[in-house]
Write a protein that holds these residues in place. Structure first.
Motif, short mmCIF file in Angstrom:
data_model
loop_
_atom_site.label_atom_id
_atom_site.label_comp_id
_atom_site.label_asym_id
_atom_site.label_seq_id
_atom_site.Cartn_x
_atom_site.Cartn_y
_atom_site.Cartn_z
N ILE A 5 0.85 -1.19 0.00
CA ILE A 5 0.00 0.00 0.00
C ILE A 5 0.89 1.24 0.00
O ILE A 5 1.80 1.36 0.83
CB ILE A 5 -0.94 0.01 1.24
N CYS A 6 0.63 2.14 -0.90
CA CYS A 6 1.38 3.40 -0.96
C CYS A 6 1.06 4.23 0.28
O CYS A 6 -0.11 4.42 0.62
CB CYS A 6 1.02 4.18 -2.23
N HIS A 7 2.09 4.72 0.94
CA HIS A 7 1.90 5.50 2.17
C HIS A 7 1.39 6.92 1.90
O HIS A 7 0.98 7.60 2.82
CB HIS A 7 3.21 5.58 2.96
N CYS A 9 -0.83 7.79 -1.04
CA CYS A 9 -2.18 7.89 -1.63
C CYS A 9 -3.03 6.64 -1.38
O CYS A 9 -4.15 6.56 -1.87
CB CYS A 9 -2.07 8.16 -3.13
N ASP A 10 -2.50 5.67 -0.64
CA ASP A 10 -3.22 4.43 -0.28
C ASP A 10 -3.57 3.53 -1.45
O ASP A 10 -4.46 2.69 -1.36
CB ASP A 10 -4.51 4.75 0.52
#
Length: 197
Positions: A5-7, A9-10
């Motif tokens: 999961i991108c920190h 933009c989720d």
């Protein structure tokens, strides 16, 4: 392939196996979500030990000496921050924290976690150290201090004779080591090694 999961933009993404030195970016925001650094924990540990050795001369040796009206005065990083205590205590604390305390703590935490992973030692408090490291990365600002120091040097050159001290060169070497450590350090990778190691 694993998912991450991108920190920022989720966005949930699948991360391919990366070659050493390559990074994967989020397709939505373009931020780095995973990287395979060239240095493993043992390499980062060696860099951290070198940085710890440079900390003392970088902070205590004079950065610059100013010669004005027949008087030569030298100042190191700590003196520069503490001189502002009476006039601007908040600015003094911020400079002291971001240029001395946070970088020192950051190098210490990365050193400790790298040593633990290198020697396959997994203490129960290692996750807390990894969380603290992630916070300190945003507060360590050696490069900002160096830029402000260079601006001050160029402005003072017209009013006084300036001489670079030994601390300036040690600080420059520390800055380069710090940037190398942070470009190779991957907090997510350390968590993976802790969980699966």
């Amino acid at each position: 392939m694993k998912t991450i999961i991108c920190h920022h933009c989720d966005m949930v993404s699948k991360v391919p196996k990366l070659k050493a030195g390559y990074a994967a970016k989020c397709i939505r925001c373009g931020r780095v979500i995973a990287k395979n650094s060239l240095c493993d924990p043992s390499g980062i540990l060696a860099l951290c030990i070198a940085a710890l050795i440079l900390l003392i001369p970088a902070f205590y040796f004079p950065l610059i000496s100013i010669h004005l009206l027949g008087i030569t005065e030298g100042a190191n990083l700590l003196q520069g921050a503490l001189m502002m205590t009476s006039n601007a205590p908040i600015v003094s604390f911020v400079v002291l924290f971001c240029a001395v305390i946070a970088p020192t703590l950051l190098i210490l935490t990365i050193t400790f976690s790298s040593a633990c992973l290198t020697f396959n030692y997994h203490p129960p408090y290692l996750p807390k150290i990894l969380k603290i490291t992630r916070i300190l990365i945003h507060w360590s600002m050696l490069e900002v201090y160096m830029v402000s120091l260079m601006v001050a040097i160029f402005k003072l050159m017209t009013y006084a004779d300036l001489y670079l001290g030994a601390g300036f060169y040690f600080f420059g070497a520390l800055l380069m080591l710090n940037m190398t450590i942070l470009s190779n350090y991957n907090n997510h990778d350390y968590w993976e090694r802790y969980i699966h190691g």
